[in-house]
Design a protein around this motif. Structure first.
Motif, PDB file in Angstrom:
ATOM      1  N   VAL A 105       0.706  -1.017   0.177  1.00 56.54           N
ATOM      2  CA  VAL A 105      -0.189  -0.255   0.089  1.00 56.54           C
ATOM      3  C   VAL A 105       0.475   1.022  -0.215  1.00 56.54           C
ATOM      4  O   VAL A 105       1.658   1.137   1.200  1.00 56.54           O
ATOM      5  N   ARG A 106       0.065   2.220  -1.335  1.00 56.43           N
ATOM      6  CA  ARG A 106       1.163   3.343  -1.158  1.00 56.43           C
ATOM      7  C   ARG A 106      -0.037   4.615  -1.272  1.00 56.43           C
ATOM      8  O   ARG A 106       0.802   5.539  -0.479  1.00 56.43           O
ATOM      9  N   ARG A 107      -0.744   4.146  -0.526  1.00 55.58           N
ATOM     10  CA  ARG A 107      -1.920   5.944  -0.971  1.00 55.58           C
ATOM     11  C   ARG A 107      -3.579   4.859   0.005  1.00 55.58           C
ATOM     12  O   ARG A 107      -3.771   3.704  -0.969  1.00 55.58           O
ATOM     13  N   ILE A 108      -3.565   5.732   0.387  1.00 56.57           N
ATOM     14  CA  ILE A 108      -5.829   5.158   0.987  1.00 56.57           C
ATOM     15  C   ILE A 108      -5.986   5.958   0.937  1.00 56.57           C
ATOM     16  O   ILE A 108      -6.324   7.080   0.964  1.00 56.57           O
ATOM     17  N   LEU A 109      -7.328   5.573  -0.360  1.00 56.11           N
ATOM     18  CA  LEU A 109      -8.635   6.931  -0.267  1.00 56.11           C
ATOM     19  C   LEU A 109      -9.633   6.195   0.609  1.00 56.11           C
ATOM     20  O   LEU A 109      -9.930   4.406   0.929  1.00 56.11           O
ATOM     21  N   ARG A 110      -9.824   6.797   1.169  1.00 49.85           N
ATOM     22  CA  ARG A 110     -11.708   6.344   2.193  1.00 49.85           C
ATOM     23  C   ARG A 110     -12.712   7.552   1.761  1.00 49.85           C
ATOM     24  O   ARG A 110     -12.600   8.771   1.681  1.00 49.85           O
ATOM     25  N   PHE A 111     -13.672   6.516   1.566  1.00 49.13           N
ATOM     26  CA  PHE A 111     -15.000   6.770   1.054  1.00 49.13           C
ATOM     27  C   PHE A 111     -16.412   7.628   2.216  1.00 49.13           C
ATOM     28  O   PHE A 111     -16.798   6.087   2.282  1.00 49.13           O
ATOM     29  N   THR A 112     -17.042   7.420   2.381  1.00 47.66           N
ATOM     30  CA  THR A 112     -18.213   7.353   3.193  1.00 47.66           C
ATOM     31  C   THR A 112     -19.302   6.062   2.058  1.00 47.66           C
ATOM     32  O   THR A 112     -19.556   6.507   0.950  1.00 47.66           O
ATOM     33  N   SER A 113     -20.144   6.191   3.571  1.00 45.47           N
ATOM     34  CA  SER A 113     -21.809   5.059   2.516  1.00 45.47           C
ATOM     35  C   SER A 113     -22.735   6.322   1.314  1.00 45.47           C
ATOM     36  O   SER A 113     -22.653   6.115   0.530  1.00 45.47           O
ATOM     37  N   ALA A 114     -22.691   7.538   2.050  1.00 43.67           N
ATOM     38  CA  ALA A 114     -22.617   9.338   1.787  1.00 43.67           C
ATOM     39  C   ALA A 114     -22.436   8.772  -0.330  1.00 43.67           C
ATOM     40  O   ALA A 114     -22.813   9.465  -0.873  1.00 43.67           O
ATOM     41  N   ASP A 115     -20.880   8.912   0.239  1.00 42.18           N
ATOM     42  CA  ASP A 115     -20.060   9.141  -1.257  1.00 42.18           C
ATOM     43  C   ASP A 115     -20.320   8.203  -2.387  1.00 42.18           C
ATOM     44  O   ASP A 115     -20.798   8.415  -3.022  1.00 42.18           O
ATOM     45  N   VAL A 116     -20.213   7.525  -1.101  1.00 39.71           N
ATOM     46  CA  VAL A 116     -21.135   5.689  -2.546  1.00 39.71           C
ATOM     47  C   VAL A 116     -22.239   5.867  -2.725  1.00 39.71           C
ATOM     48  O   VAL A 116     -22.354   5.543  -3.990  1.00 39.71           O
ATOM     49  N   ARG A 117     -23.278   5.816  -2.252  1.00 43.56           N
ATOM     50  CA  ARG A 117     -23.980   5.933  -2.526  1.00 43.56           C
ATOM     51  C   ARG A 117     -25.187   7.597  -3.417  1.00 43.56           C
ATOM     52  O   ARG A 117     -25.729   7.268  -4.654  1.00 43.56           O
ATOM     53  N   HIS A 118     -24.960   8.417  -2.686  1.00 45.54           N
ATOM     54  CA  HIS A 118     -25.226  10.189  -3.349  1.00 45.54           C
ATOM     55  C   HIS A 118     -24.184  10.424  -4.572  1.00 45.54           C
ATOM     56  O   HIS A 118     -24.961  11.112  -5.023  1.00 45.54           O
ATOM     57  N   ARG A 119     -22.696   9.835  -4.363  1.00 40.58           N
ATOM     58  CA  ARG A 119     -21.734  10.945  -5.288  1.00 40.58           C
ATOM     59  C   ARG A 119     -20.702  10.026  -5.796  1.00 40.58           C
ATOM     60  O   ARG A 119     -19.450   9.855  -6.034  1.00 40.58           O
ATOM     61  N   PRO A 120     -21.472   9.044  -6.268  1.00 40.92           N
ATOM     62  CA  PRO A 120     -20.383   8.324  -7.241  1.00 40.92           C
ATOM     63  C   PRO A 120     -19.563   8.559  -8.290  1.00 40.92           C
ATOM     64  O   PRO A 120     -18.147   7.938  -7.939  1.00 40.92           O
ATOM     65  N   ALA A 121     -19.973   9.476  -8.664  1.00 40.51           N
ATOM     66  CA  ALA A 121     -19.663   9.989  -9.765  1.00 40.51           C
ATOM     67  C   ALA A 121     -18.000  11.080  -9.416  1.00 40.51           C
ATOM     68  O   ALA A 121     -16.999  10.969 -10.059  1.00 40.51           O
ATOM     69  N   MET A 122     -17.876  11.105  -7.891  1.00 38.04           N
ATOM     70  CA  MET A 122     -16.479  11.963  -7.647  1.00 38.04           C
ATOM     71  C   MET A 122     -15.787  10.242  -7.308  1.00 38.04           C
ATOM     72  O   MET A 122     -14.980  11.178  -7.803  1.00 38.04           O
ATOM     73  N   MET A 123     -16.666   9.736  -6.433  1.00 40.10           N
ATOM     74  CA  MET A 123     -15.291   8.777  -6.080  1.00 40.10           C
ATOM     75  C   MET A 123     -15.030   7.710  -6.679  1.00 40.10           C
ATOM     76  O   MET A 123     -13.610   7.919  -7.602  1.00 40.10           O
TER      77      MET A 123
END
Length: 315
Positions: A288-306
């Motif tokens: 692992v060289r980098r970690i990205l974290r997303f909330t459930s709201a990101d996944v459900r409502h902002r998938p394009a951003m993710m």
């Protein structure tokens, strides 16, 4: 012969808090005495001929009992069955089972419920919390046939994994799979001519028993739709301690780990501490060289951003 109040309450308690007028009359009550008793004690009429014990609200389980007591031929199915089996299907308050679901081939319409006129084999019916319900495998097959895809696969991943148990499923069911991919596949092939069967088999191939939360399932589907296919829940070892850590997703060639937060907030100090330790362990892994974290709201409502952030990190 007069009806007994204790027996009436006991019968209601054994039936999800619901008792039928017809049952009371068969037990020796007269209509006049029963009406006075129910009114004086504060029982709630859920449907004509069906009453709920005082102090209990008419929720989804009580409605299932009411419909099945009034129409014993009905079998709880689809999202209602998923809830009874304890399948995790989404964030609290957003479960798809807004209206009770039942299967009964050829039966007349049921007011206040969705009736699915589908064939049903005897081996596809079980009993959960006293109600006749489609088996887990048959329930998952029905959800896959009916769709929508994302909601159905969230339920399937839950049934296949350790994460289920939020509902009122069988005691001790949490922590072990409720069914298998093979069982769901067999449930689908028993009725290959049913509408949606071909699509259901295709969607089933997208299921992943390693998925740890509804948010993780949805994130995987969003990435797959975007042509991104990371490893899921792969085991990594922390060099300094030898501890094992399992990132939700790993793009191994680029050293990118992607983590999704489930619907349950880390609200205690112990949970927060575990989350911090997990993050540090993951960051210490050689892969692992980098970690990205997303909330459930990101996944459900902002998938394009993710997806955009993941693509940028992979570039």
């Amino acid at each position: 012969m007069t009806g007994d109040e204790t027996s009436l309450r006991a019968r209601a308690d054994a039936q999800g808090g619901v008792v039928l007028t017809a049952q009371a009359l068969a037990g020796g009550w007269t209509r006049g005495r029963l009406s006075r008793f129910l009114t004086a004690e504060g029982w709630t009429r859920i449907r004509p001929g069906a009453w709920l014990v005082p102090g209990r609200e008419a929720g989804w389980a009580e409605l299932l009992w009411t419909h099945q007591l009034l129409r014993p031929e009905l079998v709880v199915s689809h999202w209602s069955a998923a809830m009874l089996h304890g399948v995790e299907a989404g964030p609290p308050g957003e479960h798809p089972a807004a209206v009770p679901d039942f299967i009964c081939p050829g039966s007349a319409a049921v007011k206040g419920a969705t009736l699915h006129r589908l064939p049903l084999a005897p081996g596809e019916v079980t009993v959960v919390a006293g109600l006749r319900v489609t088996t887990v495998a048959r329930t998952m097959a029905d959800l896959l046939r009916a769709g929508p895809r994302d909601e159905a696969l969230v339920a399937v991943d839950s049934a296949l994994s350790w994460r289920h148990g939020r509902g009122s499923g069988p005691p001790g069911s949490r922590g072990r799979p409720l069914t298998t991919l093979d069982d769901i596949g067999r449930a689908l092939t028993r009725a290959p001519s049913l509408r949606g069967a071909g699509t259901a088999a295709w969607w089933l191939a997208m299921a992943d028993p390693r998925s740890g939360s509804p948010a993780e399932t949805l994130a995987r589907l969003r990435m797959n739709d975007a042509g991104l296919h990371p490893e899921t829940q792969v085991m990594l070892v922390v060099p300094a301690t030898g501890r094992r850590v399992y990132p939700d997703f790993l793009f191994r060639p680029q050293g990118l780990a992607v983590e999704t937060e489930g619907y349950t907030w880390h609200g205690t100090r112990a949970q927060h501490q575990r989350d911090v330790i997990r993050f540090n362990d993951l960051a210490a892994c050689r892969e692992v060289r980098r970690i990205l974290r997303f909330t459930s709201a990101d996944v459900r409502h902002r998938p394009a951003m993710m997806i955009r952030d993941i693509r940028d990190a992979l570039a």
